[in-house]
Design a protein around this motif. Structure first.
Motif, short mmCIF file in Angstrom:
data_model
loop_
_atom_site.label_atom_id
_atom_site.label_comp_id
_atom_site.label_asym_id
_atom_site.label_seq_id
_atom_site.Cartn_x
_atom_site.Cartn_y
_atom_site.Cartn_z
N ASP A 6 0.82 -1.22 0.00
CA ASP A 6 0.00 0.00 0.00
C ASP A 6 0.85 1.27 0.00
O ASP A 6 0.36 2.36 0.32
CB ASP A 6 -0.95 0.01 1.20
N SER A 7 2.13 1.15 -0.38
CA SER A 7 3.01 2.32 -0.43
C SER A 7 2.56 3.29 -1.52
O SER A 7 2.03 2.88 -2.56
CB SER A 7 4.45 1.91 -0.68
N TYR A 8 2.79 4.57 -1.28
CA TYR A 8 2.40 5.60 -2.24
C TYR A 8 3.39 6.74 -2.17
O TYR A 8 4.20 6.84 -1.24
CB TYR A 8 0.99 6.13 -1.92
N VAL A 9 3.37 7.59 -3.18
CA VAL A 9 4.12 8.83 -3.15
C VAL A 9 3.12 9.96 -2.99
O VAL A 9 1.99 9.88 -3.47
CB VAL A 9 4.96 9.05 -4.43
N VAL A 10 3.52 11.01 -2.28
CA VAL A 10 2.67 12.18 -2.12
C VAL A 10 3.01 13.16 -3.24
O VAL A 10 4.16 13.58 -3.39
CB VAL A 10 2.87 12.84 -0.74
N ASN A 12 2.77 16.73 -5.55
CA ASN A 12 3.00 18.11 -5.11
C ASN A 12 1.71 18.88 -4.81
O ASN A 12 1.76 19.99 -4.31
CB ASN A 12 3.88 18.87 -6.12
N ASP A 13 0.55 18.27 -5.11
CA ASP A 13 -0.72 18.91 -4.75
C ASP A 13 -1.36 18.24 -3.54
O ASP A 13 -2.50 18.52 -3.19
CB ASP A 13 -1.69 18.91 -5.94
N GLY A 14 -0.61 17.29 -2.92
CA GLY A 14 -1.09 16.64 -1.71
C GLY A 14 -1.79 15.31 -1.91
O GLY A 14 -2.01 14.57 -0.95
N HIS A 15 -2.17 14.98 -3.14
CA HIS A 15 -2.82 13.69 -3.39
C HIS A 15 -1.78 12.57 -3.40
O HIS A 15 -0.58 12.81 -3.55
CB HIS A 15 -3.60 13.74 -4.71
N LYS A 16 -2.26 11.34 -3.24
CA LYS A 16 -1.35 10.19 -3.10
C LYS A 16 -1.48 9.25 -4.29
O LYS A 16 -2.58 8.88 -4.69
CB LYS A 16 -1.68 9.43 -1.81
N MET A 17 -0.33 8.85 -4.84
CA MET A 17 -0.28 7.93 -5.98
C MET A 17 0.39 6.63 -5.55
O MET A 17 1.54 6.63 -5.10
CB MET A 17 0.51 8.55 -7.13
N PRO A 18 -0.31 5.48 -5.66
CA PRO A 18 0.32 4.20 -5.35
C PRO A 18 1.56 3.97 -6.22
O PRO A 18 1.58 4.34 -7.40
CB PRO A 18 -0.78 3.19 -5.66
N VAL A 19 2.58 3.34 -5.64
CA VAL A 19 3.88 3.25 -6.32
C VAL A 19 3.91 2.24 -7.47
O VAL A 19 4.81 2.28 -8.30
CB VAL A 19 5.03 2.92 -5.34
N ILE A 20 2.93 1.35 -7.53
CA ILE A 20 2.83 0.43 -8.67
C ILE A 20 1.46 0.58 -9.32
O ILE A 20 0.44 0.57 -8.63
CB ILE A 20 3.04 -1.04 -8.26
N GLY A 21 1.47 0.74 -10.64
CA GLY A 21 0.23 0.84 -11.38
C GLY A 21 0.08 -0.30 -12.36
O GLY A 21 1.07 -0.87 -12.82
N PHE A 22 -1.15 -0.63 -12.69
CA PHE A 22 -1.45 -1.65 -13.68
C PHE A 22 -1.73 -0.96 -15.01
O PHE A 22 -2.66 -0.15 -15.12
CB PHE A 22 -2.66 -2.49 -13.25
N GLY A 23 -0.91 -1.26 -16.02
CA GLY A 23 -1.09 -0.66 -17.33
C GLY A 23 -2.14 -1.39 -18.14
O GLY A 23 -2.15 -2.62 -18.19
N THR A 24 -3.04 -0.64 -18.77
CA THR A 24 -4.17 -1.26 -19.47
C THR A 24 -4.05 -1.23 -20.99
O THR A 24 -4.96 -1.69 -21.68
CB THR A 24 -5.50 -0.58 -19.07
N TYR A 25 -2.95 -0.69 -21.51
CA TYR A 25 -2.81 -0.69 -22.97
C TYR A 25 -2.70 -2.12 -23.47
O TYR A 25 -1.93 -2.93 -22.94
CB TYR A 25 -1.57 0.10 -23.41
N ALA A 26 -3.48 -2.44 -24.51
CA ALA A 26 -3.46 -3.80 -25.06
C ALA A 26 -3.17 -3.74 -26.55
O ALA A 26 -3.89 -3.08 -27.29
CB ALA A 26 -4.80 -4.48 -24.82
N PRO A 27 -2.11 -4.42 -27.02
CA PRO A 27 -1.86 -4.50 -28.47
C PRO A 27 -3.07 -5.13 -29.17
O PRO A 27 -3.94 -5.74 -28.52
CB PRO A 27 -0.63 -5.41 -28.56
N GLU A 28 -3.12 -5.00 -30.49
CA GLU A 28 -4.27 -5.48 -31.25
C GLU A 28 -4.49 -6.98 -31.11
O GLU A 28 -5.58 -7.49 -31.39
CB GLU A 28 -4.11 -5.11 -32.72
N THR A 29 -3.46 -7.70 -30.67
CA THR A 29 -3.60 -9.15 -30.51
C THR A 29 -4.47 -9.52 -29.31
O THR A 29 -4.85 -10.68 -29.15
CB THR A 29 -2.22 -9.81 -30.35
#
Length: 324
Positions: A6-10, A12-29
């Motif tokens: 559950d680690s995150y970075v804060v 510069n506007d105070g909101h929190k972003m989790p340090v690992i994200g799931f990428g949703t881009y899918a090639p045409e296959t």
């Protein structure tokens, strides 16, 4: 470095972003339904940061995945950090908010956590994602990025998005925004290609000095199916130095490649539609690379890019002419 699921970075506007994200881009296959299934599994595994984009063409399915996991009680809306992106055909100020609202409608969400400018390059405004002339050449536009940024700020003020940032910007292009005399909100992040072969050390240093988070995509290399990837380029996960360290710490090359970036303060986006890999890519919190291992991995940098936008290099805002 004490990193937890559950680690995150804060930001510069105070909101929190989790340090690992799931990428949703899918090639045409891959089908759009696979993006939905992958996103559902990612949330079940523990991912709380979902990285999407209008250009990916699957925000409807990704939104269905998020909402189904909210509906079944796995997460609450505030647990999810969703990133969307402004595509190149909507940089003119009057198109920015409608583009964001279009994505929100597809996602069936009331707000985005983060909305970023997908690239600094813009195309002819309109419905065509890749407009070309009769000779097949891209039709570029040249909106003042400061005007685009003001429209992004207005979206934040309207409550449609909590944080705003950029992607694929070089140092000079970031400075154009940072030096706006009427700047209201700094970009919270710059999302760029980043991996052991392109460790972005100079850009990372610049971003850190300006309290901008570097978010890395293609952290495990890039899909060979994509037409703009050099098929002869070396593969990150086959690197002998990476594999030697992975054997030493008894982790997969992918886990070590991700951990290397995390320990440098970079937020990482991991993309996969394999259930096994989705789970494995999130298991990077129970080990730590030594200072020696980190220094060794620093040494494999080649300043090698997988994604190069070559067909757009005549654009006045093409970002890769500069060193960083």
């Amino acid at each position: 470095m004490a990193l937890k699921p559950d680690s995150y970075v804060v930001l510069n506007d105070g909101h929190k972003m989790p340090v690992i994200g799931f990428g949703t881009y899918a090639p045409e296959t891959y089908t759009k339904e696979q993006a939905e299934k992958g996103t559902k599994l990612a949330i079940e595994v523990g991912y709380r940061h979902i990285d999407g984009a209008f250009m990916y063409g699957n925000e409807v399915q990704v939104g269905q995945a998020i909402n189904s996991k909210i509906a079944d009680g796995t997460v609450k809306r505030e647990d999810i950090f969703y990133t969307g992106k402004l595509w190149n055909n909507s940089h003119t100020p009057e198109r920015v908010r409608p583009a964001l609202e279009h994505s929100l409608k597809d996602l069936q969400l009331d707000y985005m956590d983060l909305f970023i400018i997908h690239t600094p390059m813009d195309f002819q405004p309109g419905d065509d994602l890749f407009p070309t002339d009769e000779n097949g050449k891209p039709i570029f536009h040249n909106t003042d990025i400061r005007d685009t940024w003001k429209a992004m700020e207005a979206c934040k003020d309207a409550g449609l998005v909590q944080s705003i940032g950029v992607s694929n910007f070089n140092r000079h292009q970031l400075e154009v925004i940072l030096n706006m005399p009427e700047l209201k909100y700094k970009p919270v992040c710059n999302q760029v290609e980043c991996h052991i072969y392109l460790n972005q050390s100079k850009l990372l240093k610049f971003c850190k000095s300006n309290d901008i988070v570097l978010v890395g995509y293609s952290v495990l290399g890039s899909s060979r199916a994509e037409k703009w990837i050099d098929q002869n380029s070396p593969k990150v996960l086959e690197d002998p130095v990476l594999n030697t360290i992975s054997k030493k710490v008894n982790r997969s090359p992918a886990q070590v490649a991700m951990r290397y970036l995390l320990q440098r303060g970079i937020v990482v986006l991991a993309k996969s539609f394999s259930p096994e890999r989705i789970k494995q890519n999130f298991q990077v919190f129970d080990f730590e690379l030594s200072g020696e291992d980190m220094k060794t991995l620093d040494g494999v940098n080649k300043n090698l890019r997988y994604l190069n936008f070559d067909t757009w290099q005549e654009h006045p805002k093409y970002p890769l002419h500069d060193e960083y």
